[in-house]
Motif scaffolding. Structure first.
Motif, mmCIF file in Angstrom:
data_model
loop_
_atom_site.group_PDB
_atom_site.id
_atom_site.type_symbol
_atom_site.label_atom_id
_atom_site.label_comp_id
_atom_site.label_asym_id
_atom_site.label_seq_id
_atom_site.Cartn_x
_atom_site.Cartn_y
_atom_site.Cartn_z
ATOM 1 N N THR A 142 0.803 -1.226 0.000
ATOM 2 C CA THR A 142 0.000 0.000 0.000
ATOM 3 C C THR A 142 0.835 1.275 0.000
ATOM 4 N N SER A 143 2.144 1.139 0.142
ATOM 5 C CA SER A 143 3.020 2.312 0.136
ATOM 6 C C SER A 143 4.398 1.904 -0.363
ATOM 7 N N VAL A 144 5.208 2.886 -0.690
ATOM 8 C CA VAL A 144 6.571 2.610 -1.140
ATOM 9 C C VAL A 144 7.354 1.884 -0.057
ATOM 10 N N LYS A 145 7.086 2.188 1.207
ATOM 11 C CA LYS A 145 7.798 1.520 2.306
ATOM 12 C C LYS A 145 7.550 0.017 2.325
ATOM 13 N N ASP A 146 6.426 -0.402 1.778
ATOM 14 C CA ASP A 146 6.117 -1.836 1.732
ATOM 15 C C ASP A 146 6.967 -2.585 0.702
ATOM 16 N N LEU A 147 7.744 -1.857 -0.095
ATOM 17 C CA LEU A 147 8.614 -2.500 -1.086
ATOM 18 C C LEU A 147 9.905 -3.038 -0.457
ATOM 19 N N VAL A 148 10.196 -2.655 0.771
ATOM 20 C CA VAL A 148 11.416 -3.109 1.440
ATOM 21 C C VAL A 148 11.443 -4.638 1.498
ATOM 22 N N GLY A 149 12.571 -5.205 1.054
ATOM 23 C CA GLY A 149 12.725 -6.653 1.047
ATOM 24 C C GLY A 149 12.077 -7.346 -0.126
ATOM 25 N N ARG A 150 11.544 -6.568 -1.072
ATOM 26 C CA ARG A 150 10.841 -7.162 -2.217
ATOM 27 C C ARG A 150 11.633 -6.960 -3.507
ATOM 28 N N ASP A 176 19.483 -0.158 -1.332
ATOM 29 C CA ASP A 176 19.822 -1.579 -1.233
ATOM 30 C C ASP A 176 18.829 -2.389 -0.402
ATOM 31 N N ARG A 177 17.787 -1.722 0.103
ATOM 32 C CA ARG A 177 16.754 -2.443 0.851
ATOM 33 C C ARG A 177 15.716 -3.066 -0.079
ATOM 34 N N VAL A 178 15.805 -2.730 -1.351
ATOM 35 C CA VAL A 178 14.881 -3.275 -2.362
ATOM 36 C C VAL A 178 15.720 -3.902 -3.475
ATOM 37 N N GLU A 179 15.354 -5.091 -3.905
ATOM 38 C CA GLU A 179 16.096 -5.763 -4.968
ATOM 39 C C GLU A 179 15.615 -5.300 -6.335
ATOM 40 N N ARG A 180 16.526 -4.771 -7.126
ATOM 41 C CA ARG A 180 16.205 -4.381 -8.496
ATOM 42 C C ARG A 180 16.415 -5.580 -9.423
ATOM 43 N N VAL A 181 15.392 -5.896 -10.197
ATOM 44 C CA VAL A 181 15.477 -6.989 -11.171
ATOM 45 C C VAL A 181 15.497 -6.347 -12.554
ATOM 46 N N TYR A 182 16.638 -6.425 -13.233
ATOM 47 C CA TYR A 182 16.794 -5.758 -14.523
ATOM 48 C C TYR A 182 16.188 -6.597 -15.638
ATOM 49 N N LEU A 183 15.177 -6.021 -16.293
ATOM 50 C CA LEU A 183 14.475 -6.697 -17.378
ATOM 51 C C LEU A 183 14.159 -5.704 -18.487
ATOM 52 N N PHE A 315 21.193 13.283 -9.704
ATOM 53 C CA PHE A 315 20.611 12.164 -8.960
ATOM 54 C C PHE A 315 21.193 10.837 -9.442
ATOM 55 N N TYR A 316 21.344 10.685 -10.752
ATOM 56 C CA TYR A 316 21.913 9.451 -11.306
ATOM 57 C C TYR A 316 23.351 9.246 -10.826
ATOM 58 N N ALA A 317 24.116 10.319 -10.776
ATOM 59 C CA ALA A 317 25.489 10.199 -10.294
ATOM 60 C C ALA A 317 25.502 9.847 -8.806
ATOM 61 N N GLU A 318 24.627 10.491 -8.047
ATOM 62 C CA GLU A 318 24.542 10.224 -6.612
ATOM 63 C C GLU A 318 24.162 8.773 -6.338
ATOM 64 N N GLN A 319 23.275 8.225 -7.164
ATOM 65 C CA GLN A 319 22.808 6.845 -6.999
ATOM 66 C C GLN A 319 23.720 5.840 -7.684
#
Length: 339
Positions: A142-150, A176-183, A315-319
């Motif tokens: 229900t929120s962006v915070k719920d994405l943690v660990g997903r 790094d609290r959220v896994e990025r899946v590159y597709l 932002f891209y450089a920072e990230q």
């Protein structure tokens, strides 16, 4: 074959041969002016990815209005390949194989890090309604915070990765609290619908079908994320230098047509067919119409736009999406001053 017998005859023969060769080269190159295939004498071919079944360029292709507009400046379109992610289009422009392409500032910045042979000449304001982070309606997220660990599907270095990182930063969640899946975006729907990822950071091209299908929703859209993800049109640098009048004519066409599309979105949907995988039907058609009405028009790039482009680059450089901060300014054209 007559063989020259004197130095004067030999010189005359060599001159004639060089002249004939030059004429042949001019005849071969004069048709397109772009390195493409031959066109009508004096007509410059503008190579643009095929637009598919919807949008301003699709209607311009079907009714011939784009060629009519370009004919006034001695040009016509040669449709080539198909529209898709900006990264391969940027590579094609760099290689001299494409003249015009559409992309986002986010994918544009990553492409600018690789000796670009193109420049951006138009901007459309960020899509506050049509891009965001998709989740299944029954996911419990229900929120962006719920994405943690997903696991969240994104296209690497492009709009999806930007939207996810921007949403996490705004919610003060370490990336790094959220896994990025590159597709690849065109291969993500099946993965998302199979439940192999928990969310999908995406834009309207792909979000419309998922939302229209009634099983997905945005947990955060572009407005909630604070997105600066402009849509841009790029032109091959060499083409813009040789044919500024064609670039201006193309801008005028895109500007006027985008305003008409915004006021009457349905006229720009299902241009060639209203059935099959490229058609937008049912609820998805309503969703697309709503997104288009809420969207922007194709406009010149102004100082306020450039400031936001630079914010994305920072932002891209920072990230650490890019190694260094990319200076976007040298890669922009002022369409009103293009000569």
């Amino acid at each position: 074959m007559n063989i020259p017998r004197t130095p004067r005859e030999a010189k005359a023969a060599a001159t004639a041969l060089l002249t004939a060769t030059a004429l042949l080269v001019l005849a071969a190159c004069g048709g397109s002016g772009t390195g493409g295939g031959p066109g009508a004498r004096g007509t410059v071919e503008v190579r643009i990815p095929d637009p598919g079944n919807s949008g301003v360029l699709a209607l311009g292709k079907k009714d011939g209005s784009l060629d009519t507009a370009l004919a006034k400046v001695g040009a016509r379109v040669r449709w080539t390949g198909s529209a898709g992610p900006f990264a391969p289009a940027a590579q094609a422009m760099n290689a001299g194989q494409l003249d015009i392409a559409t992309g986002s500032i986010t994918s544009g910045i990553t492409s600018l890090a690789q000796r670009p042979g193109f420049k951006f000449f138009t901007a459309v304001d960020p899509d506050a309604a049509g891009e965001g982070i998709l989740v299944k309606k029954d996911s419990g997220i229900t929120s962006v915070k719920d994405l943690v660990g997903r696991r969240v599907a994104v296209n690497q270095g492009g709009t999806g990765e930007y939207l996810l990182l921007k949403a996490l930063a705004r919610a003060k969640i370490p990336a790094d609290r959220v896994e990025r899946v590159y597709l690849r975006p065109d291969r993500t729907a099946a993965v998302f619908n199979a439940g192999q990822v928990d969310a999908w950071a995406v834009w309207a091209t792909y979000a419309v079908a998922e939302i229209g299908g009634g099983t997905a929703r945005f947990v955060a859209d572009g407005a909630a994320i604070g997105s600066d993800n402009y849509s841009l049109n790029a032109v091959r640098t060499g083409f813009a230098e040789r044919h500024p009048e064609i670039v201006r004519a193309l801008y005028r066409y895109l500007h006027d047509a985008s305003a008409e599309e915004k006021s009457d979105p349905a006229a720009y949907l299902n241009v060639f067919t209203d059935a099959g995988p490229t058609a937008v039907t049912g609820k998805a058609k309503e969703v697309q119409t709503r997104f288009t009405r809420a969207g922007g028009t194709v406009d010149p790039i102004g100082p306020e736009d450039i400031e936001r482009f630079q914010d994305v680059a920072a932002f891209y450089a920072e990230q650490k999406v890019t190694r260094d901060r990319i200076d976007v300014t040298p890669h922009l054209l002022d369409i009103e001053k293009l000569t």
